[in-house]
Motif scaffolding. Structure first.
Motif, PDB file in Angstrom:
ATOM      1  N   GLU A 354      16.037 -29.927  59.393  1.00 53.81           N
ATOM      2  CA  GLU A 354      14.607 -28.899  59.371  1.00 53.81           C
ATOM      3  C   GLU A 354      14.796 -27.760  58.440  1.00 53.81           C
ATOM      4  N   ILE A 355      15.884 -27.271  58.708  1.00 52.64           N
ATOM      5  CA  ILE A 355      16.150 -26.035  58.020  1.00 52.64           C
ATOM      6  C   ILE A 355      16.439 -26.315  56.590  1.00 52.64           C
ATOM      7  N   GLY A 356      16.728 -27.440  56.143  1.00 56.67           N
ATOM      8  CA  GLY A 356      16.772 -27.858  54.658  1.00 56.67           C
ATOM      9  C   GLY A 356      15.336 -28.101  54.112  1.00 56.67           C
ATOM     10  N   ARG A 357      14.327 -28.263  55.062  1.00 59.29           N
ATOM     11  CA  ARG A 357      13.280 -28.445  54.425  1.00 59.29           C
ATOM     12  C   ARG A 357      12.026 -27.174  54.426  1.00 59.29           C
ATOM     13  N   ILE A 358      12.739 -26.083  54.957  1.00 60.62           N
ATOM     14  CA  ILE A 358      12.163 -24.966  55.010  1.00 60.62           C
ATOM     15  C   ILE A 358      11.871 -24.334  53.618  1.00 60.62           C
ATOM     16  N   SER A 359      10.399 -24.075  53.202  1.00 59.57           N
ATOM     17  CA  SER A 359      10.424 -23.479  52.075  1.00 59.57           C
ATOM     18  C   SER A 359       9.125 -22.402  52.174  1.00 59.57           C
ATOM     19  N   LYS A 360       8.823 -21.679  51.022  1.00 60.90           N
ATOM     20  CA  LYS A 360       7.840 -20.577  51.183  1.00 60.90           C
ATOM     21  C   LYS A 360       6.478 -21.013  51.890  1.00 60.90           C
ATOM     22  N   ASP A 361       6.095 -22.379  51.659  1.00 61.42           N
ATOM     23  CA  ASP A 361       4.760 -22.925  52.051  1.00 61.42           C
ATOM     24  C   ASP A 361       5.089 -23.015  53.542  1.00 61.42           C
ATOM     25  N   HIS A 368       3.848  -8.045  54.534  1.00 65.69           N
ATOM     26  CA  HIS A 368       4.889  -8.669  53.712  1.00 65.69           C
ATOM     27  C   HIS A 368       6.127  -9.246  54.571  1.00 65.69           C
ATOM     28  N   ILE A 369       5.801  -9.106  56.002  1.00 63.24           N
ATOM     29  CA  ILE A 369       6.998  -9.500  56.876  1.00 63.24           C
ATOM     30  C   ILE A 369       6.749 -11.074  57.173  1.00 63.24           C
ATOM     31  N   PRO A 370       7.779 -11.987  57.109  1.00 64.08           N
ATOM     32  CA  PRO A 370       7.686 -13.418  57.763  1.00 64.08           C
ATOM     33  C   PRO A 370       7.982 -13.504  58.986  1.00 64.08           C
ATOM     34  N   THR A 371       6.957 -13.875  59.698  1.00 67.48           N
ATOM     35  CA  THR A 371       6.751 -13.837  61.158  1.00 67.48           C
ATOM     36  C   THR A 371       7.128 -15.023  61.754  1.00 67.48           C
ATOM     37  N   SER A 372       6.867 -16.218  61.168  1.00 64.32           N
ATOM     38  CA  SER A 372       7.155 -17.644  61.935  1.00 64.32           C
ATOM     39  C   SER A 372       7.298 -18.585  60.769  1.00 64.32           C
ATOM     40  N   ILE A 373       7.864 -19.753  61.198  1.00 67.08           N
ATOM     41  CA  ILE A 373       7.991 -20.707  60.438  1.00 67.08           C
ATOM     42  C   ILE A 373       7.429 -22.153  60.942  1.00 67.08           C
ATOM     43  N   LYS A 374       6.761 -23.032  60.118  1.00 61.96           N
ATOM     44  CA  LYS A 374       6.198 -24.204  60.525  1.00 61.96           C
ATOM     45  C   LYS A 374       7.326 -25.400  60.162  1.00 61.96           C
ATOM     46  N   ILE A 375       7.513 -26.245  61.399  1.00 62.67           N
ATOM     47  CA  ILE A 375       8.431 -27.259  61.112  1.00 62.67           C
ATOM     48  C   ILE A 375       7.346 -28.469  60.647  1.00 62.67           C
ATOM     49  N   GLU A 376       7.333 -29.125  59.477  1.00 58.53           N
ATOM     50  CA  GLU A 376       6.344 -29.975  59.296  1.00 58.53           C
ATOM     51  C   GLU A 376       6.751 -31.529  58.953  1.00 58.53           C
ATOM     52  N   ASP A 377       8.087 -31.475  59.081  1.00 59.35           N
ATOM     53  CA  ASP A 377       8.991 -32.880  59.026  1.00 59.35           C
ATOM     54  C   ASP A 377      10.007 -32.947  59.715  1.00 59.35           C
ATOM     55  N   SER A 378       9.872 -33.555  60.973  1.00 63.16           N
ATOM     56  CA  SER A 378      10.975 -33.345  61.707  1.00 63.16           C
ATOM     57  C   SER A 378      11.477 -35.043  62.372  1.00 63.16           C
ATOM     58  N   LYS A 379      12.358 -34.885  63.112  1.00 58.56           N
ATOM     59  CA  LYS A 379      12.924 -36.188  63.574  1.00 58.56           C
ATOM     60  C   LYS A 379      11.918 -37.010  64.347  1.00 58.56           C
ATOM     61  N   THR A 380      11.131 -36.022  65.273  1.00 59.39           N
ATOM     62  CA  THR A 380      10.319 -36.547  66.160  1.00 59.39           C
ATOM     63  C   THR A 380       8.933 -36.013  66.044  1.00 59.39           C
ATOM     64  N   LYS A 381       7.872 -36.594  66.799  1.00 54.77           N
ATOM     65  CA  LYS A 381       6.513 -36.171  66.903  1.00 54.77           C
ATOM     66  C   LYS A 381       6.633 -34.692  67.510  1.00 54.77           C
ATOM     67  N   ALA A 382       7.495 -34.306  68.507  1.00 53.54           N
ATOM     68  CA  ALA A 382       7.734 -33.312  69.238  1.00 53.54           C
ATOM     69  C   ALA A 382       8.103 -32.142  68.293  1.00 53.54           C
ATOM     70  N   GLY A 383       9.051 -32.656  67.404  1.00 56.09           N
ATOM     71  CA  GLY A 383       9.691 -31.447  66.534  1.00 56.09           C
ATOM     72  C   GLY A 383       8.641 -30.988  65.481  1.00 56.09           C
ATOM     73  N   GLY A 469      11.598 -28.206  69.882  1.00 58.81           N
ATOM     74  CA  GLY A 469      10.901 -29.457  69.450  1.00 58.81           C
ATOM     75  C   GLY A 469      11.226 -30.616  70.424  1.00 58.81           C
ATOM     76  N   HIS A 470      11.427 -30.429  71.842  1.00 59.45           N
ATOM     77  CA  HIS A 470      11.718 -31.575  72.661  1.00 59.45           C
ATOM     78  C   HIS A 470      10.478 -31.808  73.518  1.00 59.45           C
ATOM     79  N   GLU A 471      10.234 -32.989  73.732  1.00 60.86           N
ATOM     80  CA  GLU A 471       9.111 -33.301  74.872  1.00 60.86           C
ATOM     81  C   GLU A 471       9.799 -32.671  76.231  1.00 60.86           C
ATOM     82  N   THR A 472       8.758 -32.362  77.256  1.00 64.14           N
ATOM     83  CA  THR A 472       9.390 -31.995  78.382  1.00 64.14           C
ATOM     84  C   THR A 472       9.482 -33.126  79.449  1.00 64.14           C
ATOM     85  N   GLY A 473       9.130 -34.329  79.069  1.00 60.59           N
ATOM     86  CA  GLY A 473       9.494 -35.236  80.000  1.00 60.59           C
ATOM     87  C   GLY A 473       8.239 -35.520  81.212  1.00 60.59           C
TER      88      GLY A 473
END
Length: 511
Positions: A354-361, A368-383, A469-473
């Motif tokens: 997930e870290i490897g796919r983080i880009s400016k997009d 000018h301050i980065p405040t959050s990141i979106k994980i748009e390609d993960s191992k699971t849907k919950a990710g 990025g886990h389901e709660t069950g």
């Protein structure tokens, strides 16, 4: 000179303007397709261009029939070979039995007259089936049997063996007729009957079936690595079945698993792949369905190890101090990229892919301050999630983005599965091994450190899964709830704290 229809499969009959499509059936499948040499069908048009368009689906249908016939022939080949091997073993046993007792000219039947009647019936059947050669041999044997001349034990055994030789040839002839065997296959059947131990069943999982299943997986499984793993496992099972010369059964799958690994996780993965192939083949491979449709899946019902080492060992979390030591060691080695990777993982709880796919997009800015990141390609849907950035790494993220040449936080390596940081994972492996950590300590262990630290510091139990990025069950929260708020996640993230060794960067921060 090549005829026109042999080039494009189209031709016209003498005196007709209509075009026909014609395909020559390969010799190896003619018996399966009614012993025809060609397939012919009208296109219904005299316009050649239109006829060519009409011919495409017709040819596709015929070629699919040929592929299916060849697949059926392969399965049938193992069937008749197995039958001949069984027949050969029976005949050999009968010869052994005859040699172990005193024997007279009369065969095993107590009623010689009844036995002669059965020989006569067999004689007639062979004539009707177009095998006068075998019928003549039965006739000659019958005459010798009714001569009533006393025979020695050896002469009796010889006469009995001649009878078994005739029965052997009758069986081969019947198999040749039922399975449309070629001359070479008839000779192979004869050799198998005489030496049954030379026959080893080939795997019913052919390479062409695996290739077709692989194409099916392309439409079902998103990750290329997962698809390749499925195919590799099933192909390995098929190769093992062929090498061992055994059938596909529950017992053979159990033996195969024993040969692969004792670990529960590995076995579970092989059963997962095998079960997926079985379900596909039963639905979409007619020859396979014909052979196994009435059988239970050999991949179901296996009991996997539940205790001990083979039951599986989970990755061990690093302590906060151990993560700090890893970061310090990377700094001292001059590996700034690895130190930064450790810091990002520690403060986000992200997987390395997930870290490897983080880009400016994927980075959200407030001013000018980065405040959050979106994980748009993960191992699971919950990710798939949005993670608030910890205040301790906002400056680091901005620095990494500003110094990036391709827009990503970290430079990516060459990996066919698009795991851009595979090379960094290996560098981390060498670093932690050099510091004496076990094989159960991996980069993923840092993710566990983050989860553990948030839990120990009182983060709500239902907020932590939303961050990592886990389901709660729990269906209420996984299905009905929109999830934890960004404010809730930010409060949990800010509970993380590490005393990382300061880094000295050669590149300046762009503003």
């Amino acid at each position: 000179m090549v005829k026109k229809y042999e080039r494009d499969y189209l031709y016209q009959k003498a005196g007709e303007s209509t075009w026909y499509v014609k395909l020559t059936i390969p010799a190896d499948v003619r018996a399966a397709l009614g012993n025809r040499r060609t397939l012919t069908r009208t296109t219904g048009t005299s316009n050649r261009a239109q006829a060519r368009d009409v011919s495409y689906p017709i040819l596709a249908e015929w070629k699919a029939l040929i592929v299916e016939a060849r697949s059926s022939k392969k399965l049938a080949a193992d069937e008749w070979r197995e039958l001949q091997a069984d027949e050969g073993k029976t005949l050999i046993q009968k010869k052994v039995d005859a040699a172990q007792r005193f024997y007279t000219p009369k065969p095993e039947q107590t009623d010689t007259g009844e036995f002669l009647d059965s020989l006569y019936d067999l004689h007639i059947d062979l004539i009707d089936d177009g095998r006068p050669d075998l019928a003549q041999r039965i006739k000659e044997y019958s005459f010798k049997l009714i001569e009533n001349k006393p025979l020695t034990q050896g002469e009796g055994i010889d006469l009995h063996n001649k009878y078994l030789q005739i029965i052997e040839e009758v069986g081969i002839a019947a198999t040749a007729d039922e399975y449309s065997l070629s001359e070479s296959e008839v000779e192979e059947a004869r050799q198998i009957t005489r030496s049954p131990n030379t026959f080893k069943p080939r795997s019913p999982i052919s390479k062409s079936m695996v290739e077709q299943w692989s194409k099916h997986l392309d439409t079902q499984v998103e990750k290329q690595k997962t698809r390749d793993s499925h195919v590799s496992r099933v192909q390995r099972l098929s190769d093992w079945l062929s090498t061992e010369g055994i059938e596909l059964t529950f017992d053979s799958v159990h033996r195969f698993l024993d040969s692969v690994s004792s670990a529960s996780k590995t076995r579970r993965n092989y059963l997962w792949s095998g079960r997926g192939f079985w379900e596909w083949a039963i639905k979409y491979s007619p020859p396979f369905r014909e052979q196994f449709g009435a059988s239970p899946s050999p991949f179901d019902g296996h009991k996997l190890p539940r205790t001990g080492k083979d039951a599986g060992e989970s990755y061990t979390p690093f302590t906060v101090e151990e993560v700090e030591n890893l970061h310090k060691a990377a700094v001292e080695k001059g590996d700034t990229d690895l130190a930064n990777l450790i810091a990002v993982g520690a403060y986000t709880g992200c997987r390395i892919e997930e870290i490897g796919r983080i880009s400016k997009d994927n980075v959200i800015f407030t001013g000018h301050i980065p405040t959050s990141i979106k994980i748009e390609d993960s191992k699971t849907k919950a990710g798939l999630r949005e993670i608030p950035l910890h205040s301790e790494i906002t400056t680091l993220l901005k620095r990494l983005l500003n110094s990036s040449s391709d827009g990503y936080l970290f430079k990516g390596g060459n990996n066919k599965y698009q795991n851009r940081l595979d090379y960094m994972s290996k560098r981390f492996g060498r670093l932690k091994t050099g510091l004496g950590y076990s094989r159960l300590h991996v980069y993923h262990s840092i993710r566990k450190t983050a989860v553990t630290q948030m839990q120990h510091k009182g983060a709500p139990a239902l907020v932590i899964p939303a961050i990592v990025g886990h389901e709660t069950g729990l269906i209420t929260f996984d299905v009905y709830s929109a999830g934890a708020s960004m404010e809730q996640k930010r409060e949990a993230i800010e509970l993380l704290h590490y005393n990382f060794t300061p880094l000295h960067y050669q590149t300046s921060i762009k503003t």
